[in-house]
Design a protein around this motif. Structure first.
Motif, PDB file in Angstrom:
ATOM      1  N   PHE A  98      -9.591 -27.110  19.128  1.00 34.82           N
ATOM      2  CA  PHE A  98      -9.369 -27.968  20.290  1.00 34.82           C
ATOM      3  C   PHE A  98      -9.733 -27.289  21.614  1.00 34.82           C
ATOM      4  N   GLU A  99     -10.156 -26.032  21.557  1.00 34.61           N
ATOM      5  CA  GLU A  99     -10.547 -25.323  22.790  1.00 34.61           C
ATOM      6  C   GLU A  99     -12.055 -25.116  22.791  1.00 34.61           C
ATOM      7  N   THR A 100     -12.681 -25.373  23.936  1.00 36.45           N
ATOM      8  CA  THR A 100     -14.116 -25.104  24.042  1.00 36.45           C
ATOM      9  C   THR A 100     -14.359 -24.148  25.202  1.00 36.45           C
ATOM     10  N   ASN A 101     -15.373 -23.306  25.025  1.00 37.55           N
ATOM     11  CA  ASN A 101     -15.762 -22.323  26.033  1.00 37.55           C
ATOM     12  C   ASN A 101     -17.248 -22.475  26.295  1.00 37.55           C
ATOM     13  N   GLU A 102     -17.638 -22.257  27.542  1.00 39.87           N
ATOM     14  CA  GLU A 102     -19.049 -22.361  27.930  1.00 39.87           C
ATOM     15  C   GLU A 102     -19.841 -21.161  27.405  1.00 39.87           C
ATOM     16  N   LEU A 103     -21.051 -21.445  26.927  1.00 42.48           N
ATOM     17  CA  LEU A 103     -21.990 -20.371  26.593  1.00 42.48           C
ATOM     18  C   LEU A 103     -22.717 -20.008  27.877  1.00 42.48           C
ATOM     19  N   SER A 104     -23.059 -18.722  28.074  1.00 41.98           N
ATOM     20  CA  SER A 104     -23.758 -18.342  29.301  1.00 41.98           C
ATOM     21  C   SER A 104     -25.147 -18.970  29.324  1.00 41.98           C
ATOM     22  N   GLY A 105     -25.662 -19.180  30.530  1.00 44.31           N
ATOM     23  CA  GLY A 105     -26.980 -19.786  30.665  1.00 44.31           C
ATOM     24  C   GLY A 105     -26.957 -21.280  30.369  1.00 44.31           C
ATOM     25  N   SER A 106     -25.802 -21.894  30.498  1.00 47.46           N
ATOM     26  CA  SER A 106     -25.579 -23.329  30.258  1.00 47.46           C
ATOM     27  C   SER A 106     -26.233 -23.825  28.972  1.00 47.46           C
ATOM     28  N   ASP A 112     -19.470 -22.969  12.113  1.00 43.61           N
ATOM     29  CA  ASP A 112     -20.848 -22.579  12.339  1.00 43.61           C
ATOM     30  C   ASP A 112     -20.850 -21.369  13.267  1.00 43.61           C
ATOM     31  N   CYS A 113     -21.330 -20.226  12.769  1.00 44.71           N
ATOM     32  CA  CYS A 113     -21.347 -18.993  13.556  1.00 44.71           C
ATOM     33  C   CYS A 113     -22.772 -18.651  13.972  1.00 44.71           C
ATOM     34  N   GLU A 129     -21.518 -25.404  24.633  1.00 45.49           N
ATOM     35  CA  GLU A 129     -20.196 -24.820  24.481  1.00 45.49           C
ATOM     36  C   GLU A 129     -19.853 -24.647  23.009  1.00 45.49           C
ATOM     37  N   ALA A 130     -18.826 -23.835  22.772  1.00 44.57           N
ATOM     38  CA  ALA A 130     -18.386 -23.534  21.409  1.00 44.57           C
ATOM     39  C   ALA A 130     -16.877 -23.305  21.439  1.00 44.57           C
ATOM     40  N   ASN A 131     -16.240 -23.358  20.273  1.00 41.24           N
ATOM     41  CA  ASN A 131     -14.802 -23.092  20.196  1.00 41.24           C
ATOM     42  C   ASN A 131     -14.484 -21.631  20.496  1.00 41.24           C
ATOM     43  N   PHE A 132     -15.438 -20.737  20.190  1.00 48.42           N
ATOM     44  CA  PHE A 132     -15.221 -19.312  20.401  1.00 48.42           C
ATOM     45  C   PHE A 132     -16.523 -18.688  20.890  1.00 48.42           C
ATOM     46  N   VAL A 133     -16.461 -17.996  22.037  1.00 53.65           N
ATOM     47  CA  VAL A 133     -17.616 -17.291  22.583  1.00 53.65           C
ATOM     48  C   VAL A 133     -17.204 -15.837  22.740  1.00 53.65           C
ATOM     49  N   TRP A 134     -18.053 -14.944  22.249  1.00 50.47           N
ATOM     50  CA  TRP A 134     -17.708 -13.523  22.194  1.00 50.47           C
ATOM     51  C   TRP A 134     -18.911 -12.683  22.580  1.00 50.47           C
ATOM     52  N   LYS A 135     -18.659 -11.622  23.354  1.00 49.95           N
ATOM     53  CA  LYS A 135     -19.716 -10.673  23.711  1.00 49.95           C
ATOM     54  C   LYS A 135     -19.389  -9.340  23.056  1.00 49.95           C
ATOM     55  N   ARG A 152     -24.497  -8.381  23.077  1.00 44.77           N
ATOM     56  CA  ARG A 152     -25.034  -9.694  22.714  1.00 44.77           C
ATOM     57  C   ARG A 152     -23.910 -10.742  22.701  1.00 44.77           C
ATOM     58  N   GLU A 153     -24.209 -11.925  23.243  1.00 41.52           N
ATOM     59  CA  GLU A 153     -23.239 -13.013  23.222  1.00 41.52           C
ATOM     60  C   GLU A 153     -23.396 -13.813  21.932  1.00 41.52           C
ATOM     61  N   SER A 154     -22.278 -14.120  21.299  1.00 36.81           N
ATOM     62  CA  SER A 154     -22.264 -14.867  20.042  1.00 36.81           C
ATOM     63  C   SER A 154     -21.253 -15.990  20.160  1.00 36.81           C
ATOM     64  N   SER A 155     -21.325 -16.923  19.227  1.00 37.15           N
ATOM     65  CA  SER A 155     -20.402 -18.053  19.294  1.00 37.15           C
ATOM     66  C   SER A 155     -20.072 -18.589  17.912  1.00 37.15           C
ATOM     67  N   CYS A 156     -19.000 -19.384  17.872  1.00 33.18           N
ATOM     68  CA  CYS A 156     -18.590 -20.043  16.637  1.00 33.18           C
ATOM     69  C   CYS A 156     -17.913 -21.359  16.991  1.00 33.18           C
ATOM     70  N   SER A 157     -18.203 -22.394  16.207  1.00 31.56           N
ATOM     71  CA  SER A 157     -17.534 -23.677  16.368  1.00 31.56           C
ATOM     72  C   SER A 157     -16.998 -24.140  15.020  1.00 31.56           C
ATOM     73  N   ILE A 158     -15.773 -24.625  15.036  1.00 27.59           N
ATOM     74  CA  ILE A 158     -15.169 -25.192  13.833  1.00 27.59           C
ATOM     75  C   ILE A 158     -15.722 -26.602  13.679  1.00 27.59           C
ATOM     76  N   LYS A 159     -16.284 -26.904  12.519  1.00 31.80           N
ATOM     77  CA  LYS A 159     -17.004 -28.157  12.308  1.00 31.80           C
ATOM     78  C   LYS A 159     -16.180 -29.256  11.635  1.00 31.80           C
ATOM     79  N   THR A 160     -15.081 -28.895  10.989  1.00 26.48           N
ATOM     80  CA  THR A 160     -14.290 -29.896  10.278  1.00 26.48           C
ATOM     81  C   THR A 160     -12.806 -29.710  10.567  1.00 26.48           C
ATOM     82  N   ALA A 161     -12.067 -30.795  10.476  1.00 27.40           N
ATOM     83  CA  ALA A 161     -10.609 -30.691  10.519  1.00 27.40           C
ATOM     84  C   ALA A 161     -10.180 -30.002   9.228  1.00 27.40           C
TER      85      ALA A 161
END
Length: 160
Positions: free
Chosen positions: A50-58, A101-102, A61-67, A73-82
Motif C-alpha cells: 500500500f506504500e509507493t515511492n518515487e523512482l529517481s529521474g521520474s 517484481d524486482c 514508482e514502486a512499493n520499495f526503492v533502494w540504493k 545503483r538504484e533498484s526497486s520492487c513492487s508487490i504484484k498480487t494481494a
C-alpha cells in the motif's frame, strides 16, 4: 517476477494469511541483495503493497526503492498480487503467498514479522494476532474442542 512461497503443517486451521488491508497494511520483511555487485544489505527491509515511492529521474514508482550503499545503483520492487491464503493440505505442499517484481535487487530471505490470520477448519473460528516469528503457533479452538497449530514453516523466494 518472484514469488514468496510457504510450506507448513496446519492442524485444525486453514486460510493462513497476513493481516494486510489498506487500514492495517502488512510489512513484508526481507533480506535484500543487489544484483549488480551482489552486496547483501545488513539490515532487513520492510515492504508494504500500500506504500509507493518515487523512482529517481521520474521513471515511475514502486512499493520499495533502494540504493545500494556499495555500488550506488538504484533498484526497486513492487508487490504484484494481494496475499493468497495458505490452504491446509495433507501432506503440506508449497503454495505462493505473494508475487513481486524486482528490478536490480533480489530478496534472499523472508521473516514473517507482523500479524497473521487463520480460520478453524471444523469450527470457522477466526484466529487473529497469530505470531509466526518463532516458527510455530499453538492455540485451542473452543468451538471445535481441539488444539490447533501451525508448525514446520518453510519460506522460499523463487522465480514465478
Amino acid at each position: 517476477m518472484y514469488a514468496l512461497t510457504l510450506t507448513a503443517e496446519l492442524n485444525g486451521v486453514t486460510n493462513l494469511r497476513p493481516k494486510d488491508t489498506a487500514e492495517t497494511p502488512f510489512w513484508y520483511t526481507f533480506t535484500v541483495q543487489c544484483t549488480s555487485c551482489r552486496e547483501t544489505h545488513g539490515n532487513p527491509v520492510a515492504v508494504s503493497r500500500f506504500e509507493t515511492n518515487e523512482l529517481s529521474g521520474s521513471r515511475g514508482e514502486a512499493n520499495f526503492v533502494w540504493k545500494c550503499k556499495n555500488c550506488k545503483r538504484e533498484s526497486s520492487c513492487s508487490i504484484k498480487t494481494a496475499p493468497k491464503p495458505y490452504e491446509q493440505n495433507e501432506p503440506p505442499k508449497q503454495q505462493t503467498v505473494i508475487e513481486f517484481d524486482c528490478r536490480g535487487l533480489e530478496f534472499t530471505s523472508f521473516s514473517p514479522e507482523g500479524e497473521w490470520l487463520a480460520d478453524g477448519i471444523e469450527s470457522g473460528t477466526k484466529f487473529e494476532g497469530i505470531d509466526l516469528q518463532e516458527g510455530e503457533w499453538y492455540e485451542y479452538d473452543e468451538k471445535a474442542n481441539d488444539e490447533v497449530s501451525i508448525k514446520d514453516l518453510n519460506w522460499e523466494i523463487k522465480r514465478a
